[in-house]
Design a protein around this motif. Structure first.
Motif, mmCIF file in Angstrom:
data_model
loop_
_atom_site.group_PDB
_atom_site.id
_atom_site.type_symbol
_atom_site.label_atom_id
_atom_site.label_comp_id
_atom_site.label_asym_id
_atom_site.label_seq_id
_atom_site.Cartn_x
_atom_site.Cartn_y
_atom_site.Cartn_z
ATOM 1 N N ARG A 162 26.370 -11.882 -4.835
ATOM 2 C CA ARG A 162 25.575 -11.437 -3.692
ATOM 3 C C ARG A 162 25.308 -12.603 -2.751
ATOM 4 O O ARG A 162 25.341 -13.760 -3.148
ATOM 5 N N ASP A 163 25.030 -12.261 -1.498
ATOM 6 C CA ASP A 163 24.615 -13.262 -0.521
ATOM 7 C C ASP A 163 23.097 -13.401 -0.599
ATOM 8 O O ASP A 163 22.371 -12.405 -0.600
ATOM 9 N N THR A 164 22.622 -14.635 -0.665
ATOM 10 C CA THR A 164 21.192 -14.892 -0.838
ATOM 11 C C THR A 164 20.704 -15.828 0.266
ATOM 12 O O THR A 164 21.339 -16.855 0.540
ATOM 13 N N PHE A 165 19.567 -15.468 0.892
ATOM 14 C CA PHE A 165 19.011 -16.243 1.997
ATOM 15 C C PHE A 165 17.533 -16.499 1.747
ATOM 16 O O PHE A 165 16.823 -15.674 1.159
ATOM 17 N N PRO B 164 29.755 -3.066 -1.597
ATOM 18 C CA PRO B 164 28.377 -2.565 -1.651
ATOM 19 C C PRO B 164 28.088 -1.870 -2.986
ATOM 20 O O PRO B 164 28.970 -1.268 -3.588
ATOM 21 N N SER B 165 26.845 -1.974 -3.449
ATOM 22 C CA SER B 165 26.434 -1.296 -4.683
ATOM 23 C C SER B 165 24.985 -0.836 -4.531
ATOM 24 O O SER B 165 24.077 -1.385 -5.157
ATOM 25 N N PRO B 166 24.760 0.182 -3.679
ATOM 26 C CA PRO B 166 23.393 0.628 -3.419
ATOM 27 C C PRO B 166 22.675 1.147 -4.657
ATOM 28 O O PRO B 166 21.461 0.988 -4.781
ATOM 29 N N GLU B 167 23.404 1.764 -5.606
ATOM 30 C CA GLU B 167 22.740 2.276 -6.803
ATOM 31 C C GLU B 167 22.172 1.132 -7.637
ATOM 32 O O GLU B 167 21.071 1.232 -8.191
ATOM 33 N N VAL B 168 22.931 0.039 -7.725
ATOM 34 C CA VAL B 168 22.469 -1.115 -8.500
ATOM 35 C C VAL B 168 21.238 -1.732 -7.852
ATOM 36 O O VAL B 168 20.265 -2.080 -8.525
ATOM 37 N N GLU C 20 17.506 -2.138 -9.429
ATOM 38 C CA GLU C 20 16.852 -3.438 -9.505
ATOM 39 C C GLU C 20 15.478 -3.393 -8.851
ATOM 40 O O GLU C 20 14.510 -3.976 -9.360
ATOM 41 N N ALA C 21 15.362 -2.704 -7.729
ATOM 42 C CA ALA C 21 14.060 -2.561 -7.082
ATOM 43 C C ALA C 21 13.075 -1.849 -8.003
ATOM 44 O O ALA C 21 11.904 -2.240 -8.119
ATOM 45 N N ALA C 22 13.541 -0.797 -8.691
ATOM 46 C CA ALA C 22 12.660 -0.048 -9.585
ATOM 47 C C ALA C 22 12.235 -0.880 -10.779
ATOM 48 O O ALA C 22 11.059 -0.865 -11.193
ATOM 49 N N VAL D 267 11.468 -14.315 -13.561
ATOM 50 C CA VAL D 267 12.778 -13.921 -14.085
ATOM 51 C C VAL D 267 13.526 -13.242 -12.940
ATOM 52 O O VAL D 267 13.027 -12.293 -12.336
ATOM 53 N N LEU D 268 14.733 -13.723 -12.636
ATOM 54 C CA LEU D 268 15.490 -13.277 -11.470
ATOM 55 C C LEU D 268 16.709 -12.449 -11.886
ATOM 56 O O LEU D 268 17.037 -12.340 -13.066
ATOM 57 N N ASP D 269 17.377 -11.884 -10.889
ATOM 58 C CA ASP D 269 18.700 -11.264 -11.035
ATOM 59 C C ASP D 269 18.730 -10.169 -12.095
ATOM 60 O O ASP D 269 19.325 -10.320 -13.159
ATOM 61 N N TRP D 270 18.155 -9.016 -11.748
ATOM 62 C CA TRP D 270 18.074 -7.882 -12.655
ATOM 63 C C TRP D 270 19.190 -6.874 -12.429
ATOM 64 O O TRP D 270 19.111 -5.729 -12.883
ATOM 65 N N GLU D 271 20.255 -7.261 -11.757
ATOM 66 C CA GLU D 271 21.274 -6.293 -11.367
ATOM 67 C C GLU D 271 22.075 -5.744 -12.549
ATOM 68 O O GLU D 271 22.724 -4.696 -12.435
#
Length: 452
Positions: free
Chosen positions: A35-38, A62-66, A70-72, A211-215
């Motif tokens: 992913r691109d991270t800013f 793109p992976s909108p479901e993922v 992750e947001a949830a 804790v990061l990166d829950w994809e």
């Protein structure tokens, strides 16, 4: 971050926050291949500035479901007492699914965490703390996160590996061992982070901040997360098995404080071997993005040459090899000879000059500096291959001929089919020799790293 992306994000925040928003201080971060991270600062109408992190799917993948999962999971993980960044926004900007989160201060770069003096006091405490955090993750109710994927991990890994049609003797040995030693299914399935390791943890002098990166979150066996954290790749050259921070015993003790029970050593070891094979296959998968022509990134290209590091770690984990030095053919090499009729400096010296430039003379943003180092590594690999490959090919052909086999594909398929005994000393010697040859080109220093 492009100006158009920045402007659309600003407008989205202005609508959400009910007033004008200024977006400043934005810069691209070097971490993350998928992913691109800013990093950016958003100032609301009331003058309060919020430090934020924006993560976007690459336009081509793109992976909108993922992202939605992750947001949830970020929300429910916080409720379970897991340190996570606060979610600010989730949606689509310029057709790219994104997560916008608070920027948590701390360090994620493993080599700094494992070596810098400012983390010396907290390092001994991290292993037990990581065990406690994992236990809290595993208390998250599965039903609280919609549509979490679940599958048989060994079948999934085997299918992923075989889709490349690139049989590898070492990985076949590992898959055979996993199938023969699989622990009984006794633990209830739970929410598994899926990528809990050094590098995905924000840490400061007080402990784990986030804790990061829950994809890669999914439903599975909780010991998967514990074993993944112990994979040798995440020690970054340090001796201690738990992310380079401490011993397995401390990890399991911290886990038991919250979970009330602890996995057995054999169970943890199985998942550690599984994780090592998984990382080998994931490196191969990332390399496929380059090999297929889809993404001509030097990062993905070099990941293809890291597979042999994980093959070596599989052999270590299975107890069929030991750490030991592998000479670096480039050490002290200053040859400027050119092949006639060409002028000096020769091809190797020219490549050496490019390697030196990339490691010491480039400037720019952190992402560019990171990729420059990766590119320098690619040049070093190419130099070693040019010097070593012809003799290695002859030696390895003789090894295989002694088994009556033509190439590594034939050996891998023979191990898979049982045509050769997987634990035969002669077979293991050929496998070790092939992996060592690849390491001598890709990363000779890796073979000498301590493994516990």
């Amino acid at each position: 971050m492009s100006e158009a992306l920045r402007e659309e994000l600003r407008a989205r925040l202005a609508e959400s926050w009910g007033g004008p928003v200024a977006v400043e201080g934005w810069r691209r971060l070097s971490g993350g291949a998928s992913r691109d991270t800013f990093s950016l600062d958003a100032t609301a109408a009331d003058g309060i500035t919020y430090p934020l992190i924006l993560r976007c799917d690459p336009p081509a993948k793109p992976s909108p479901e993922v992202m939605a999962r992750e947001a949830a999971v970020l929300a429910v993980a916080a409720e379970a007492g897991v340190p996570v960044p606060r979610l600010v926004d989730h949606g689509v900007v310029l057709g790219r699914t994104h997560l916008l989160m608070e920027r948590v201060e701390g360090e994620t770069i493993p080599r700094r965490l494992l070596r810098d003096e400012r983390f010396a006091a907290v390092r001994p405490k991290l292993t037990r703390e990581l065990g406690r955090i994992l236990a809290r993750i595993h208390t998250i109710p599965v039903a609280s996160v919609p549509d979490l994927p679940a599958s048989d991990p060994l079948h999934q890994l085997t299918d992923l590996y075989r889709q490349f049609e690139d049989p590898r003797p070492t990985l076949e040995l590992g898959l055979r061992w996993l199938a023969d030693h699989r622990p009984p299914t006794a633990r209830p399935s739970c929410v598994v982070h899926g990528d809990f390791r050094n590098g995905n943890l924000m840490i400061d002098e007080t402990g784990v901040r986030a804790v990061l990166d829950w994809e890669l979150t999914h439903v599975g066996d909780p010991v998967e997360d514990l074993g993944w954290l112990c994979v040798k790749a995440w020690r970054f050259g340090a001796a201690e098995p738990v992310g380079g921070f401490g011993p397995r015993e401390e990890l399991l003790a911290g886990y038991a404080e919250i979970a009330g029970s602890r996995p057995g050593e054999d169970e943890l070891h199985w998942w550690e071997v599984y994780g090592t094979l998984r990382w080998a296959v994931l490196c191969r998968m990332q390399a496929e993005r380059f090999l297929s022509g889809a993404e001509q990134s030097v990062e993905y290209a070099v990941l293809g040459r890291k597979v042999c590091e994980q093959e070596y770690d599989v052999l270590l984990a299975l107890g069929v090899t030991e750490p030991g030095p592998v000479p670096d053919v480039l050490a002290g090499r200053e040859d400027t000879t050119a092949a006639p009729p060409h002028d000096r400096p020769g091809a190797d010296a020219l490549l050496r000059s490019v390697q030196t430039f990339l490691t010491g003379e480039t400037a720019g943003d952190p992402r560019l500096r990171f990729l420059s180092k990766v590119a320098a590594n690619a040049v070093a690999i190419a130099r070693r291959e040019a010097l070593l490959a012809p003799a290695q090919a002859e030696t390895h052909a003789r090894r295989l001929a002694a088994l009556g086999l033509a190439d590594d594909r034939a050996l891998a398929e023979a191990i898979r089919d049982g045509a050769v005994p997987a634990h035969d000393a002669a077979v293991l010697e050929v496998v070790r020799g092939g992996v060592t040859d690849k390491l001598a080109v890709a990363n000779p220093a890796y073979a000498a790293q301590v493994a516990r």
